[in-house]
Scaffold this motif. Structure first.
Motif, PDB file in Angstrom:
ATOM      1  N   LEU A 402     -25.555  -2.388 -35.029  1.00 60.11           N
ATOM      2  CA  LEU A 402     -26.570  -2.379 -33.973  1.00 60.11           C
ATOM      3  C   LEU A 402     -26.025  -1.662 -32.744  1.00 60.11           C
ATOM      4  CD1 LEU A 402     -27.872  -6.051 -34.252  1.00 60.11           C
ATOM      5  CD2 LEU A 402     -28.813  -4.002 -35.334  1.00 60.11           C
ATOM      6  N   LEU A 403     -26.904  -1.015 -32.021  1.00 64.74           N
ATOM      7  CA  LEU A 403     -26.542  -0.361 -30.759  1.00 64.74           C
ATOM      8  C   LEU A 403     -27.220  -1.144 -29.661  1.00 64.74           C
ATOM      9  CD1 LEU A 403     -25.198   1.966 -29.258  1.00 64.74           C
ATOM     10  CD2 LEU A 403     -27.355   3.262 -29.554  1.00 64.74           C
ATOM     11  N   VAL A 404     -26.408  -1.742 -28.805  1.00 66.54           N
ATOM     12  CA  VAL A 404     -26.928  -2.600 -27.741  1.00 66.54           C
ATOM     13  C   VAL A 404     -26.812  -1.828 -26.423  1.00 66.54           C
ATOM     14  CG1 VAL A 404     -26.701  -4.780 -26.537  1.00 66.54           C
ATOM     15  CG2 VAL A 404     -26.264  -4.681 -28.982  1.00 66.54           C
ATOM     16  N   GLN A 405     -27.951  -1.623 -25.787  1.00 63.95           N
ATOM     17  CA  GLN A 405     -27.986  -0.917 -24.501  1.00 63.95           C
ATOM     18  C   GLN A 405     -28.051  -1.948 -23.400  1.00 63.95           C
ATOM     19  OE1 GLN A 405     -31.171   1.877 -24.086  1.00 63.95           O
ATOM     20  NE2 GLN A 405     -30.625   2.444 -21.959  1.00 63.95           N
ATOM     21  N   LEU A 406     -27.066  -1.895 -22.486  1.00 67.78           N
ATOM     22  CA  LEU A 406     -26.960  -2.843 -21.388  1.00 67.78           C
ATOM     23  C   LEU A 406     -27.421  -2.164 -20.095  1.00 67.78           C
ATOM     24  CD1 LEU A 406     -23.466  -4.326 -22.313  1.00 67.78           C
ATOM     25  CD2 LEU A 406     -25.728  -5.208 -22.921  1.00 67.78           C
ATOM     26  N   GLY A 407     -27.354  -2.932 -19.005  1.00 68.11           N
ATOM     27  CA  GLY A 407     -27.689  -2.346 -17.705  1.00 68.11           C
ATOM     28  C   GLY A 407     -26.720  -1.239 -17.354  1.00 68.11           C
ATOM     29  N   GLN A 408     -25.484  -1.355 -17.801  1.00 64.84           N
ATOM     30  CA  GLN A 408     -24.483  -0.336 -17.550  1.00 64.84           C
ATOM     31  C   GLN A 408     -23.793  -0.056 -18.877  1.00 64.84           C
ATOM     32  OE1 GLN A 408     -23.970   1.235 -14.677  1.00 64.84           O
ATOM     33  NE2 GLN A 408     -25.562   0.036 -13.599  1.00 64.84           N
ATOM     34  N   GLY A 409     -24.133   1.025 -19.569  1.00 66.33           N
ATOM     35  CA  GLY A 409     -23.448   1.424 -20.781  1.00 66.33           C
ATOM     36  C   GLY A 409     -24.039   0.828 -22.040  1.00 66.33           C
ATOM     37  N   GLU A 410     -23.441   1.156 -23.209  1.00 63.70           N
ATOM     38  CA  GLU A 410     -23.885   0.705 -24.523  1.00 63.70           C
ATOM     39  C   GLU A 410     -22.674   0.211 -25.317  1.00 63.70           C
ATOM     40  OE1 GLU A 410     -27.591   3.880 -25.201  1.00 63.70           O
ATOM     41  OE2 GLU A 410     -25.652   4.190 -26.217  1.00 63.70           O
ATOM     42  N   VAL A 411     -22.970  -0.698 -26.296  1.00 59.32           N
ATOM     43  CA  VAL A 411     -21.914  -1.211 -27.176  1.00 59.32           C
ATOM     44  C   VAL A 411     -22.474  -1.212 -28.589  1.00 59.32           C
ATOM     45  CG1 VAL A 411     -20.768  -2.601 -25.426  1.00 59.32           C
ATOM     46  CG2 VAL A 411     -22.661  -3.596 -26.745  1.00 59.32           C
ATOM     47  N   LYS A 412     -21.544  -1.045 -29.551  1.00 57.06           N
ATOM     48  CA  LYS A 412     -21.912  -1.143 -30.962  1.00 57.06           C
ATOM     49  C   LYS A 412     -21.381  -2.463 -31.522  1.00 57.06           C
ATOM     50  CE  LYS A 412     -22.135   3.759 -32.144  1.00 57.06           C
ATOM     51  NZ  LYS A 412     -21.609   4.826 -33.046  1.00 57.06           N
ATOM     52  N   VAL A 413     -22.197  -3.124 -32.273  1.00 58.81           N
ATOM     53  CA  VAL A 413     -21.824  -4.431 -32.854  1.00 58.81           C
ATOM     54  C   VAL A 413     -22.239  -4.426 -34.310  1.00 58.81           C
ATOM     55  CG1 VAL A 413     -22.025  -5.648 -30.648  1.00 58.81           C
ATOM     56  CG2 VAL A 413     -24.026  -5.461 -32.134  1.00 58.81           C
ATOM     57  N   ARG A 414     -21.622  -5.395 -35.052  1.00 63.21           N
ATOM     58  CA  ARG A 414     -21.958  -5.553 -36.472  1.00 63.21           C
ATOM     59  C   ARG A 414     -22.436  -6.997 -36.655  1.00 63.21           C
ATOM     60  NH1 ARG A 414     -20.408  -2.629 -40.836  1.00 63.21           N
ATOM     61  NH2 ARG A 414     -18.899  -1.488 -39.546  1.00 63.21           N
ATOM     62  N   VAL A 415     -23.457  -7.151 -37.471  1.00 67.33           N
ATOM     63  CA  VAL A 415     -24.071  -8.469 -37.673  1.00 67.33           C
ATOM     64  C   VAL A 415     -23.171  -9.243 -38.613  1.00 67.33           C
ATOM     65  CG1 VAL A 415     -26.071  -9.727 -38.505  1.00 67.33           C
ATOM     66  CG2 VAL A 415     -26.388  -7.543 -37.298  1.00 67.33           C
ATOM     67  N   ARG A 416     -22.800 -10.433 -38.164  1.00 65.48           N
ATOM     68  CA  ARG A 416     -21.997 -11.307 -39.003  1.00 65.48           C
ATOM     69  C   ARG A 416     -22.810 -12.454 -39.527  1.00 65.48           C
ATOM     70  NH1 ARG A 416     -16.624 -12.904 -35.995  1.00 65.48           N
ATOM     71  NH2 ARG A 416     -16.331 -13.785 -38.083  1.00 65.48           N
ATOM     72  N   GLU A 417     -23.861 -12.788 -38.758  1.00 63.22           N
ATOM     73  CA  GLU A 417     -24.668 -13.944 -39.211  1.00 63.22           C
ATOM     74  C   GLU A 417     -26.052 -13.742 -38.646  1.00 63.22           C
ATOM     75  OE1 GLU A 417     -24.757 -18.815 -38.891  1.00 63.22           O
ATOM     76  OE2 GLU A 417     -23.199 -17.640 -37.830  1.00 63.22           O
ATOM     77  N   VAL A 418     -27.067 -14.096 -39.448  1.00 61.63           N
ATOM     78  CA  VAL A 418     -28.463 -13.999 -39.031  1.00 61.63           C
ATOM     79  C   VAL A 418     -29.030 -15.385 -38.972  1.00 61.63           C
ATOM     80  CG1 VAL A 418     -30.724 -13.066 -39.591  1.00 61.63           C
ATOM     81  CG2 VAL A 418     -28.707 -11.716 -40.102  1.00 61.63           C
ATOM     82  N   LYS A 419     -29.586 -15.756 -37.841  1.00 63.09           N
ATOM     83  CA  LYS A 419     -30.204 -17.065 -37.641  1.00 63.09           C
ATOM     84  C   LYS A 419     -31.686 -16.841 -37.370  1.00 63.09           C
ATOM     85  CE  LYS A 419     -26.072 -19.318 -35.751  1.00 63.09           C
ATOM     86  NZ  LYS A 419     -25.502 -20.060 -34.592  1.00 63.09           N
ATOM     87  N   ASP A 420     -32.488 -17.547 -38.036  1.00 62.55           N
ATOM     88  CA  ASP A 420     -33.932 -17.410 -37.898  1.00 62.55           C
ATOM     89  C   ASP A 420     -34.414 -18.662 -37.199  1.00 62.55           C
ATOM     90  OD1 ASP A 420     -36.540 -16.764 -37.975  1.00 62.55           O
ATOM     91  OD2 ASP A 420     -36.722 -16.676 -40.147  1.00 62.55           O
TER      92      ASP A 420
END
Length: 420
Positions: A402-420
């Motif tokens: 996933l690409l997460v866009q923040l107020g300042q900059g972006e980060v890449k993360v990987r899903v380890r767990e999905v909660k519904d």
């Protein structure tokens, strides 16, 4: 005694009465064809008007022979010439016998002038005939050229008139070209000579005007200018004709038909060309008149200009201009106020729209701590337009990047767990 009286008885028986003799003579005379229509010439020695007619005596000027004549009232008005004592007449009439007196007389039908009078009658008849044809009408007359360069002169080469014409023309208009067409201007040959001279001028074709002239003379010497041939030649001439014939009393028929007529050759020469001195004076007069006209026009224009100036002063134009300036300044202020008001309103509207845009700006939301999560999968993630926003956990799986866009900059993360 009885035998001696018989011859007288025979004479008495055969003798005619006065009435019989008169009637016999009357019969012989009045039946004679020669006397029924006879022309008689003589001089009127006496003339008396009577209530029944005009009675006069016609006498032979070379002898004492005379004949009594009568013109009845019904015939008097038809006479070409009324019999007057001392006049030469040609009488047409018939011989009649006056029975009461045993006299014969001439019953007159017509009376014509004889000698000079006959010529005058012929002249009068020709004049009436030419006038009836319109040859003397003023509408036929042409104007003479004002400055002719070539003129023709028809006159006798030996006459003093020719010398007077040359002298006058040279003095008045030097350099003028004169064409001389000589002619006989007196005698029986004169009419034909003048006609031929005019014809030569027309055939030549250079002359602009023709001058026909002759010096003074007796009436008989000027008869050629009353000849019908000459009159018609002048009337039919292709160029204007001016005459200068030396007579002061009566106009000739040529004068009546010409385009201009003067009484002397010199006067005709003066009329046909202007004098240079007169032309110079006319030029000077035109110059003076032009100067006066220009001066008058200038003075008039100056007066009109001054009147307009005075009128403008009376109208107080400066006050009107000041009022117009004030009115323009007031309208300018109104325009500035209206423009300022509209500008303020537009500014406020723009500010309101800016604030709305700022409220709807995604970056502003991110500045408040929110983030935008975009899902990236394999090759598709390398294309910007292939990324999509993750809106539900159900759309994700363990291991997705996933690409997460923040107020300042972006980060890449990987899903380890999905909660519904």
């Amino acid at each position: 005694m009885i035998e001696s009286d018989r011859p007288w008885d025979l004479i008495a028986e055969t003798a005619l009465s006065v009435a019989s003799l008169t009637d016999y003579i009357r019969f012989l005379i009045e039946q004679d064809e020669e006397l029924q229509r006879v022309w008689v010439t003589g001089e009127v020695s006496s003339a008396n008007h009577h209530r029944s007619g005009l009675f006069f005596t016609l006498q032979d000027p070379d002898s004492s022979a005379a004949i009594k004549c009568v013109v009845w009232n019904s015939q008097v008005t038809k006479l070409a010439q009324i019999p007057i004592r001392g006049e030469q007449l040609i009488i047409l009439g018939s011989i009649r016998i006056y029975r009461e007196r045993g006299e014969y007389q001439l019953s007159v039908w017509q009376a014509l002038p004889a000698g000079v009078g006959l010529q005058a009658l012929r002249h009068q008849e020709l004049r009436k005939r030419l006038e009836a044809e319109g040859l003397f009408d003023s509408q036929r007359k042409r104007s003479l050229p004002p400055h002719p360069q070539t003129i023709a002169v028809v006159t006798s080469p030996t006459a003093a008139a020719w010398g007077d014409i040359q002298k006058t023309l040279k003095q008045r208009y030097p350099g003028l070209h004169i064409l001389f067409s000589p002619a006989t201007v007196q005698g029986e040959q004169a009419p034909e000579s003048i006609v031929n001279a005019i014809r030569r001028v027309e055939v030549d074709g250079r002359a602009e005007v023709l001058l026909l002239a002759r010096g003074g003379g007796a009436v008989e010497e000027l008869a050629c200018f009353n000849d019908e041939r000459v009159v018609r030649a002048v009337a039919c001439c292709s160029i204007p004709v001016i005459t200068g014939i030396g007579h002061q009393r009566d106009e000739s028929l040529v004068d009546l038909v010409a385009d201009a007529a003067l009484h002397t050759p010199t006067a005709a020469a003066e009329r046909v060309v202007p004098a240079l001195a007169e032309l110079y004076n006319q030029h000077q007069q035109r110059v003076v008149a032009l100067q006066q006209s220009v001066r008058f026009s200038l003075e008039t224009a100056q007066k009109q200009l001054q009147e307009k100036r005075n009128r403008l002063r009376r109208l107080r134009l400066d006050r009107q201009v000041q009022q117009e300036i004030q009115e323009l300044a007031w309208k300018r202020q109104q325009l500035v106020r209206a423009t300022t008001t509209q500008l303020q309103q537009a500014t406020q509207h723009v500010e309101m729209l800016r604030q709305k845009l700022a409220t709807l700006d995604p970056k502003a939301v991110l500045q408040r701590g929110y983030a935008v999560v975009r899902q990236q999968n394999g090759a598709i993630s390398r294309r910007l337009d292939a990324t999509r926003i993750a809106r539900s956990a159900a759309e994700l799986a363990v291991g997705d990047e996933l690409l997460v866009q923040l107020g300042q900059g972006e980060v890449k993360v990987r899903v380890r767990e999905v909660k519904d």
